[in-house]
Design an enzyme around this catalytic site. Structure first.
Site, PDB file in Angstrom:
ATOM      1  N   TYR A  33       0.792  -1.254  -0.141  1.00  0.00           N
ATOM      2  CA  TYR A  33      -0.072   0.018  -0.075  1.00  0.00           C
ATOM      3  C   TYR A  33       0.787   1.376   0.077  1.00  0.00           C
ATOM      4  O   TYR A  33       1.989   1.304  -0.059  1.00  0.00           O
ATOM      5  CB  TYR A  33      -0.962   0.015   1.052  1.00  0.00           C
ATOM      6  CG  TYR A  33      -0.440   0.430   2.569  1.00  0.00           C
ATOM      7  CD1 TYR A  33       0.359  -0.640   3.214  1.00  0.00           C
ATOM      8  CD2 TYR A  33      -0.404   1.479   3.118  1.00  0.00           C
ATOM      9  CE1 TYR A  33       1.041  -0.396   4.394  1.00  0.00           C
ATOM     10  CE2 TYR A  33       0.211   1.702   4.302  1.00  0.00           C
ATOM     11  CZ  TYR A  33       0.833   0.750   5.016  1.00  0.00           C
ATOM     12  OH  TYR A  33       1.378   1.261   6.138  1.00  0.00           O
ATOM     13  N   LYS A 147       6.566  -1.893   1.993  1.00  0.00           N
ATOM     14  CA  LYS A 147       5.328  -1.229   2.506  1.00  0.00           C
ATOM     15  C   LYS A 147       4.142  -2.245   2.406  1.00  0.00           C
ATOM     16  O   LYS A 147       3.333  -2.087   1.430  1.00  0.00           O
ATOM     17  CB  LYS A 147       4.950   0.068   2.157  1.00  0.00           C
ATOM     18  CG  LYS A 147       3.908   0.897   2.945  1.00  0.00           C
ATOM     19  CD  LYS A 147       4.010   2.365   2.487  1.00  0.00           C
ATOM     20  CE  LYS A 147       3.002   3.147   3.132  1.00  0.00           C
ATOM     21  NZ  LYS A 147       3.260   3.429   4.729  1.00  0.00           N
ATOM     22  N   GLU A 180      11.743   2.472  14.350  1.00  0.00           N
ATOM     23  CA  GLU A 180      10.776   3.394  13.923  1.00  0.00           C
ATOM     24  C   GLU A 180       9.543   3.374  14.868  1.00  0.00           C
ATOM     25  O   GLU A 180       9.458   2.569  15.851  1.00  0.00           O
ATOM     26  CB  GLU A 180      10.563   3.313  12.581  1.00  0.00           C
ATOM     27  CG  GLU A 180       9.936   1.998  12.210  1.00  0.00           C
ATOM     28  CD  GLU A 180       9.688   1.924  10.697  1.00  0.00           C
ATOM     29  OE1 GLU A 180       9.753   2.880   9.990  1.00  0.00           O
ATOM     30  OE2 GLU A 180       9.756   0.817  10.287  1.00  0.00           O
ATOM     31  N   LEU A 205      10.741   1.393   7.229  1.00  0.00           N
ATOM     32  CA  LEU A 205      10.162   1.670   6.186  1.00  0.00           C
ATOM     33  C   LEU A 205      10.842   3.009   5.817  1.00  0.00           C
ATOM     34  O   LEU A 205      10.956   3.874   6.707  1.00  0.00           O
ATOM     35  CB  LEU A 205       8.689   2.083   6.281  1.00  0.00           C
ATOM     36  CG  LEU A 205       8.009   2.505   4.995  1.00  0.00           C
ATOM     37  CD1 LEU A 205       7.743   1.329   4.023  1.00  0.00           C
ATOM     38  CD2 LEU A 205       6.767   3.231   5.310  1.00  0.00           C
TER      39      LEU A 205
END
Ligand code: PDD
Length: 287
Positions: A33, A147, A180, A205
């Site tokens: 996505y 992703k 993250e 990411l």
């Protein structure tokens, strides 16, 4: 006017949009996505978002559902139909519909779903006071650079943050370093003014907001370090913040309940938030 979604070639009212029960995204999370910010009706950093989509699709060997040029037209048409000024476009590509079987199907066509959502304004309190984060072990797979819609560890991490009264979870790897957030990139400013964020690798990411900000600060006289940083270093930092397509640049003022610096949004953080918002203004005006 009803909100529309785009589903496999058709614009349909959002409430009636459907995909097949054997879509591989539904059964295997076999899809990817993108979330692209929309500011003043324009897609921000569209090219890097589509480049990242190409990367994610390529890594999973899913074909493009349509040409890049056609996809850009569909994105614009959906924004127009939904009169979207500020918010995000969500687009998802799965390997398509096939009888359930782990191996790749031979004949499935990639499935494309696109939706839009109006911006939920960041609460003034979050901006004025910054947000708290809690830390959790990073239990995700070793390809966080893709992703993928397979977001269960991220979902669990966000829920734990919410239940702890925090805005986000910062994920900690086996070496005690921050990777993250569950849906954001993590940054700190050291006591001597260096800007630090995790280097690009399969552990994170590669955020488009992260990269945009790195490009924006390149012109300023700032020392930027893309490297691992420990949780201890984050807790001892002068400032901390997070970035994403929907939060932009948001000050983090507590980590696991302890104040970061003086416990108030940092001066550099607020400046970088302004810098990023100006970037969006300029990008929207230029299109
Ligand atoms: N999240 N890290 C993770 C794990 C993310 O899911 C995201 C984005 C980011 C920030 O990337 P970007 O700056 O390109 O938005 C970092 C989106 C917004 C989401 O899942 O809704």
């Amino acid at each position: 006017m009803p909100r529309h979604a785009y589903v496999n070639g058709r614009y349909v009212p959002h409430g009636e949009a459907q995909v097949h029960i054997e879509d591989r995204g539904y059964q295997f999370a076999d899809g990817v996505y993108e979330v692209v910010p929309v500011f003043a009706g324009r897609l921000i950093d569209e090219e890097p978002h589509l480049d990242r989509l190409a990367y994610s699709l390529g890594e999973l060997r899913i074909a493009w559902p349509m040409s890049r040029a056609a996809l850009k037209l569909v994105l614009r048409e959906l924004i127009r139909r939904n009169s979207l000024a500020n918010g995000i476009v969500y687009l998802q590509v799965t390997r398509g519909v096939a009888p359930r079987d782990h191996r790749f199907p031979e004949h499935s066509r990639p499935a494309l779903v696109i939706t839009t959502r109006r911006a939920r304004p960041i609460s003034p309190a979050h901006l004025a006071n910054g947000v708290p984060v809690v830390t959790l072990p990073d239990i995700r797979w070793r390809r966080c650079d893709i992703k993928s819609v397979s977001l269960l560890p991220n979902v669990l991490a966000k829920q734990q943050a919410v239940e702890a009264g925090a805005y986000e979870s910062w994920l900690i790897d086996a070496e005690g370093c921050v990777t993250e957030g569950s849906s954001t990139n993590a940054w700190i400013v050291t006591k001597d003014g260096r800007l630090v964020t995790r280097d690009r690798s399969a552990a994170i990411l590669s955020g488009i907001t992260r990269q945009a900000l790195l490009d924006l600060v390149e012109v300023e006289q700032l020392i930027v370090e893309e490297r691992r940083f420990t949780l201890a270093e984050a807790k001892a930092a002068a400032e901390a913040f997070l970035t994403s397509s929907s939060s932009f640049v948001l000050p983090v003022t507590r980590i696991d309940g302890a104040p970061v610096g003086d416990g108030k949004p940092g001066r550099l953080t607020l400046k970088l938030r302004d810098t990023y918002i100006s970037h969006m203004n300029h990008a929207a005006a230029a299109l």
